[in-house]
Design a protein around this motif. Structure first.
Motif: not given
Length: 122
Positions: A40-50
């Motif tokens: 998301a804008s201004g946020r760090e990348r995050e894992s959603v699913a794998r």
């Protein structure tokens, strides 16, 4: 080498659904674990699913459990992310990723797609 191309993003109202697809090139798709990340804008990348290479194991971030489903079709070299009950906080650029090790897809990956924008309006 694996090339990943995402599709299916767009604008949807809160409570709506989207299905993201990620088409992979190469003959070794079935040997890779696959994942979806978002930023998301201004946020760090995050894992959603794998998902494991065979599709037998799946893992989700707490924020999406029960709403998102990851799946794969190794015959079509494609991984999917079905998203329901979308919330404005799900708005982000969603990235497909591939790695030889499932556990690494929490924070990193060997290969990345270019990303697809998902926007959820309230």
């Amino acid at each position: 080498q694996v090339q990943l191309v995402e599709s299916g993003g767009g604008l949807v109202q809160a409570g709506g659904s989207l299905r993201l697809s990620c088409a992979a090139s190469g003959r070794t798709f079935s040997s890779y674990a696959m994942g979806w990340f978002r930023q998301a804008s201004g946020r760090e990348r995050e894992s959603v699913a794998r998902i494991s290479s065979s599709g037998g194991r799946t893992y989700y971030a707490d924020s999406v459990k029960g709403r998102f489903t990851i799946s794969r079709d190794n015959a079509k070299n494609t991984v999917y992310l079905q998203m329901i009950s979308l919330k404005p906080e799900d708005t982000a650029v969603y990235y497909c990723a591939a790695d030889g090790i499932l556990g690494r897809l929490v924070t990193k990956a060997d290969y990345w797609g270019q990303g697809t924008q998902v926007t959820v309006s309230s």
